[in-house]
Each structure stands twice: as C-alpha cells, then as structure tokens.
Design an enzyme around this catalytic site. Structure first.
Site, PDB file in Angstrom:
ATOM      1  CG  HIS A  54      16.117  -6.277   5.017  1.00 45.22           C
ATOM      2  ND1 HIS A  54      15.941  -5.024   4.469  1.00 45.22           N
ATOM      3  CD2 HIS A  54      15.289  -6.332   6.093  1.00 45.22           C
ATOM      4  CE1 HIS A  54      15.051  -4.362   5.185  1.00 45.22           C
ATOM      5  NE2 HIS A  54      14.640  -5.132   6.175  1.00 45.22           N
ATOM      6  CG  HIS A 100       8.725  -0.927   5.286  1.00 50.24           C
ATOM      7  ND1 HIS A 100       7.445  -1.361   5.456  1.00 50.24           N
ATOM      8  CD2 HIS A 100       9.502  -1.865   5.899  1.00 50.24           C
ATOM      9  CE1 HIS A 100       7.436  -2.497   6.141  1.00 50.24           C
ATOM     10  NE2 HIS A 100       8.680  -2.813   6.423  1.00 50.24           N
TER      11      HIS A 100
END
Length: 739
Positions: A54, A100
């Site tokens: 990430h 998200h």
C-alpha cells in the site's frame, strides 16, 4: 499495550513477530542489515507499514514505470500528494484518485467517508483549494441483502463527508457485478485549483527548521491500516474493524481553511497529509524527498487516548492530521493561525542533516532509522506473470450474436440493468451544487465546473469497464482511457491528463500479475496516443474474498479543459428538428456487454476492439465541431449500445424523442458495444458545415413525439418506445431493487 509488554528484538526475530506485521523473512533480514542490528518493536512497525504494498508499491513499481508521466502541461507528476496540470493564465488543476476498498468492505460508512477525507487532504496539501469530488464504485448484485447494505452505507458515507465539508460531489460511476460481492471497490477522486506560485511540496528542507503537527489528535484508530490494505479479505477481516478510521468532516473543513491560509505565509517550508501509515509515512517521506533527517518528540503528539506507545502513535491513521515544516522562529505565528480556527498546532521536532528519522519518548530514543530506508529502499519484486488460463479459451471462441425476440422489451430491460440504470438515487444524496460552480451536474457524460474569474471550465469523469479488462486486459486498458477521453470531449473539453486507481487481486498469483501488466500496457499506449499523461494515482491489490479476485479494475479519472464555457455540451437532445448523427461503425461485438450478461448471466469471449488512431481522429473532429458551435448534443456510445445511447439522450430532454434508421443486423446495431462511437445532434442549418468537419452518418432527427422509433435499412420498424415509459423504468430500477 504498555511498553513493558512489547517483545524485545530477539523475541521479534525468534518468534517471527515481524511476520504478523506483514514482513517476510527476507525483508526482516534486509532491515537487520540496514540497521546493523536487530530492530526493536517500534522500528519493526515502521518498516512493516512503509514496506507494505500500500505504501511502497513493491509489487507494482516495475509495471507503473511504463506509464507516460510527463507532458508540456504537467507541472507535477507522480510522487507528491497529487499531480498538477497547467490550465493557462497562471492557473493549474490539481487532482488525484485513491482507493478505500478494504475499510469500506468492513465498515462501509466510515470506510467511504474517510476515503473522501484522505483524498481531499492530498489535494489541499499541494496548496490547492478542493473544488470537486468524484467517485467510482463497484458492488456485487443488488439482490443480496449484504450488497444492499454496503451500497447504501458507502453512498451515505460519501454524502455525509462531502456534504458537510462543502465540496460538491459532481460525478462518478457505479457498476454491479457478482465478483465484487465480498470486496466492494470505493475509489474517491478530488479536483482542486491553484495559482502556480502557491504550489507546495511535501519536503522537509532546512536543517534546524521546526516540525509541527496540526489538526486532530491521535487515537488508536487505523493502526496498521496500510498493512490491512495489503492482504486479502477473509472471514476474520470483520474482526479488524478497529483498523477503520473515523472521519470528522467539520474538523477537516477548518483544516482546509487553516492550511490554505498557512500556504500564503512564507513561514511554511513543506506540508504533507498524514494518510496511510500516519506519522511514519509523512515524516519519513518528507525527510527522504528533501535528503534530510527528522527528529520527533512523541510526548508532544496530541493524544485522545491514554497510555499510547510510540508504536501506536507512529502507526495510527487517525484522520484530519497534517505534518508541516516551518522556518525556525516562526512557530508562534503558526500556533496563532491554527488557534483562530480552533485547531491544535504543536511543535514536535526538527529537521536534521543526517538523513535519520529519530524518535524520542519519555527522554529515551525509541527508534533510529535512515529515512531513505523507509521511504525509498523497500525491496522491489518482479513477480512471475502468466497468461490467465481463460484468456486463450475466450480468444478462440466463435462469437454468436445473442438471440433477441423483442427489441423494445430488450431495450426496456437493458435500461433497468443497475449498471445502465439512472444513478439519481446515488447522486441525489450528494450536494453537487454547493460553491455554485457546477455547470454540468451528475448524469451526463462528464461533469463540468466553472473556473471562477475566467471563461474556462474543467470537465471531469471516472471510467472503467472491468468486464472488458477481464476478457482482454490490454484492450480493456486502452478502452478505459479512451472512454474517459470520449466523455470529456462530449462535454466540450480537451483531455489533459489522468489519475488512476489500479484495483486488482493478489499480485502474488501469476495470472493476476499478468492482468496488471497487460492492462497497464494498454492504458499506457492509450495515454501516449491521446496525450493524457498519468500524473498520479494509487494501487490497491489483494481485492479478493476467500480466494476469489474481483475483475481487474484499473479506474481512470480524467480532467479536461473547456477553453470557453460556450463550448459546454451535454448528452440530452435540445430541440425537435435537429438532425441525429452516428459517428463510428458498429460491429457484432458482444463480449462483456450488458446484453450478453443479461441473456447468459455471465460474460465470455472477446472484448470489443479499439483502434487508437481512429479514436483520436474522431475525438479531434468532434471537439473541433463542438468548439465551432456546430453541435447541439453529444453522447458517447457505451454500455447497452446505440439503442441505449439514443434513448438516454431522449430521456434527459423534456417531451422530445427521435426517429432514426440504422443499417445492419438489428441486434448488433441496437445493442453491440463497439468502441469509438458517438451520437451527435446538429441544427439543420449547420448540416453542411458539420458534415464537412466530421465523418458522420445522418441517421434521423429529433422529434417532439416523445417516442424513440428505430427503423432498419428496409424501413421496417425495429422498435418504438415511449420515452416516459423508458424514463420511468430507467429511473425506478435501483430504488426498486433496494426495497
């Protein structure tokens, strides 16, 4: 957890505690080598978040390097909070999209809301005022109660945050497919405006300068959120709710105003959002980008929970926080400025020359790590890649045209497919007029907002047909970029650049990595051809539930420049008597189409083909015709084919319909999803000038009969559809499924 309970360096190694944090054996050995010793618990935490996929893109960097990232208008490419593109008159547009997904699968309202909050901070940390939001959403089939819950809560979360903060949510897309059932995708995009001289960077320059923490206090929410986003979802993911942060849009609104005022001050050196990996990423990245180090005193971190450890403070992803570097001696000005907005601004460290990130707590040094090691030296993996097994099978299939008995009923049914149906239920919850700059509201090909003080506008859209990409990642990747550009052009804009959100399954599976490589190849080729460089974006991997990956979904967010607001064009018909034109050939291309999915319940075969030279030529012709004032309405032909596109242009108008004649096999001309096609209407007096400028075929005219009638080449009626009936079905489909 108190400090006493933290495992010591030897235990971390022997009990493989680092593995629970997401580091591999090889990575832990690298950390040991970099430090020349075993890391302590806090240091292990720093490496584990900064080296997660990430934050580090360690699995995707080799692929991302293929993207074109420069162009004559690009002022800032990938690497900062958001990309920046020049729009003339000393002004620039700043934009970025981020995912998200994992948080939204677990806690959909807060997951979506904090996704919006985070992307807004990325934009104003560059010095820009955020002026618009978009989102791209994917869910499973709406028949499932769990999917209904996720859909309703995600939309409510986006609305709740965006509406409270006062930034209009002007556009986006929502698609539904069974593969997203357990792993929805929530991609949020923010667009901002800035003057060239106000552009700021997230860099910690100047030894001795002061590091300050501004905004909300730190809690235990979101600890290891970046690591959570770098693993597959499973049944046990439900237990990870604490990893989902909670957003406060009113706090963020104050933070925007305070930061934009701060940016006007010459006291500011650098500014960065505390996003994924919180204080760790903001401090390490700001130091590393400037070739400097940072010392921080964690006792000074504003905390809303008692007894927080250095590990927890550094890894918390509490929202609405920024890290800033200011000139030494100017701290009180900053404190006073933030106090005016009711916000904390606290001195918590300083910039150093030795490139080290040093953390102190209770008079002890609790971590000492090279900033570059965290921010730049994550291992890069060239994952094995293998063509997906289904691909060769699909490529060899002889494609048959789906059997359709009743064309009108088929059109009616297609208009009620959730991916095609009206998204009014979604965007009616968004305030898309706040700030009164929105010229084209949600529901047309692209949204358009006014650039205040000028005659210019910005057109913006998000696009990705993941079914095409699943069938053929490379061709599908080209189509995603081309369709985004087509939508911008149909709105009167010149495509400028893209941001992307690459949503894929587990990159450690060779077939998934092949999808990533191929789709990026296709997107890169289209970006080069259409001259829309990639100025930033985000990678979201491990979008799987119980081992089943989502379709490869590299979402494209594109912004275009409307040189004069007179050029703004929308998709709905304008007046009876206007001539209807179709640009582009229709072939019997049904792979991945709405018709194929509706009739067979699945997708298979080859995706539609695309020729980028033809695409570019048509886009240039259409844009030139729009800029010359020759076009009344323009709509790109996408899901559902020509019949759906023509009907959508009628649905958007009041009391208008169309009579058209389409040559070719009926099912294909009505419902095939061939690329590079437009439906355009033109005033009768502009017929000659338009036909000289654009290669298009006149197929009929706009009528005031409130009916869409489509004939074949023998002049037999293929279908006659009452526009009110179609509108009612199209508008009612999603609310009906949610009952």
């Amino acid at each position: 957890m108190s400090l006493m309970l933290e495992p010591n360096p030897t235990q971390i190694k022997e009990e493989r505690i680092y593995a629970e944090m997401g580091l591999t054996d090889e990575e832990f050995a690298m950390v040991e080598k970099i430090l020349g010793r075993l890391p302590n618990y806090t240091e292990t935490g720093l490496f584990s978040v900064m080296w997660s996929e990430h934050c580090s893109y360690k699995n995707s960097k080799p692929v991302l390097r293929k993207f074109p990232t420069t162009g004559e208008r690009v002022l800032q490419g990938p690497g900062e909070g958001a990309g920046i593109v020049d729009i003339g008159d000393n002004q620039a547009v700043v934009f970025k999209m981020e995912s998200h997904n994992h948080p939204s699968a677990i806690e959909p309202y807060q997951g979506a809301a904090t996704g919006v909050g985070g992307i807004i901070r990325d934009v104003f940390s560059m010095g820009a005022r955020p002026v618009a939001l978009l989102n791209s959403l994917r869910f499973g089939e709406l028949q499932s109660p769990r999917v209904k819950y996720l859909f309703e809560e995600v939309v409510a979360g986006i609305a709740g945050y965006g509406n409270c903060i006062g930034i209009p949510t002007v556009g986006g897309e929502v698609q539904f497919d069974p593969c997203y059932e357990g792993n929805p995708l929530v991609n949020a995009m923010c667009v901002g405006l800035i003057n060239h001289e106000d552009i700021k960077k997230g860099q910690a320059h100047g030894a001795g300068n002061t590091v300050m923490y501004v905004g909300a206090s730190t809690g235990r929410d979101g600890i290891h959120g970046a690591t959570f986003a770098s693993e597959e979802l499973s049944e046990s993911s439900e237990a990870k709710r604490p990893a989902v942060q909670v957003g406060d849009p009113f706090m963020e609104k104050l933070l925007i105003e305070a930061c934009l005022e701060l940016i006007q001050s010459d006291a500011l050196v650098g500014i960065q959002d505390m996003g994924a990996a919180g204080l760790t990423s903001s401090s390490a990245e700001m130091a590393s980008k400037a070739g400097m180090g940072i010392e921080m005193y964690l006792d000074d971190v504003p905390q809303r929970e008692t007894g927080m450890t250095p590990y927890e403070m550094m890894l918390s992803e509490s929202q609405e926080r920024m890290l800033i570097v200011v000139k030494k001696g100017r701290e009180q000005e900053i404190v006073d400025l933030f106090e005016k907005y009711g916000l904390a601004a606290v001195t918590m460290g300083k910039v150093t020359e030795d490139k080290m990130l040093r953390l102190f707590h209770k008079d002890e040094m609790v971590a000492e790590v090279p900033a570059d090691a965290l921010a730049e030296e994550a291992p890069i993996y060239h994952k094995p890649s293998k063509e997906a097994a289904y691909f060769a099978e699909f490529q060899q299939m002889k494609m048959e045209t789906p059997k359709v008995e009743d064309y009108k009923e088929t059109l009616l049914a297609l208009l009620q497919q959730p991916t095609i149906a009206s998204k009014e239920w979604v965007y009616d919850q968004y305030d898309y007029q706040v700030r009164t700059s929105t010229i084209v509201t949600p529901g047309s090909d692209a949204a358009v907002i006014r650039v205040r003080g000028t005659e210019k506008g910005l057109a913006m859209t998000t696009d990705c047909n993941s079914r095409y990409i699943y069938l053929d990642p490379e061709v599908g990747g080209k189509i995603a970029v081309a369709e985004a550009a087509r939508n911008i052009v149909c709105s009167g804009g010149e495509p400028l650049a893209i941001t992307d959100c690459l949503n894929f399954g587990n990159p450690e599976k060779p077939e998934i990595f092949w999808q990533i490589e191929k789709s990026v190849d296709g997107m890169s080729e289209a970006c080069r051809k259409l001259q829309t460089p990639v100025i930033g974006g985000n990678v979201s991997m491990y979008n799987e539930r119980s081992g089943e990956a989502v379709y490869p979904t590299p979402t494209v967010g594109m912004v275009g420049l409307v040189h004069d607001l007179k050029h703004v064009t929308t998709q709905e018909f304008k007046q009876a008597g206007d001539l209807v034109y179709v640009i582009g050939e229709t072939k019997a291309e049904f792979g991945g189409s709405e018709l194929q999915k509706m009739i067979y319940g699945k997708i298979f075969g080859q995706s539609p083909s695309i020729d980028l030279d033809v695409e570019l030529k048509r886009q240039k012709q259409v844009l030139a015709a729009i800029q010359a004032g020759l076009v009344q309405s323009a709509h790109d032909v996408a899901e559902g084919g020509l019949a759906v596109a023509i009907t959508e242009s009628a649905i958007g108008a009041k009391g208008l319909g169309a009579t058209v004649k389409l040559d070719g096999e009926a099912t294909a001309v009505l419902f095939a999803e061939s690329q590079s096609r437009f439906v355009i209407t033109v005033k009768r007096e502009n017929k000659e000038a338009f036909e000289k400028a654009v290669e298009a075929i006149q197929v009929g005219e706009v009528t005031n009969t409130n009916e869409v009638t489509i004939h074949n080449e023998e002049n037999e009626v293929l279908l006659t559809a009452n526009v009110d009936e179609m509108r009612k079905a199209w508008k009612g489909a999603i609310p009906c499924l949610l009952k």
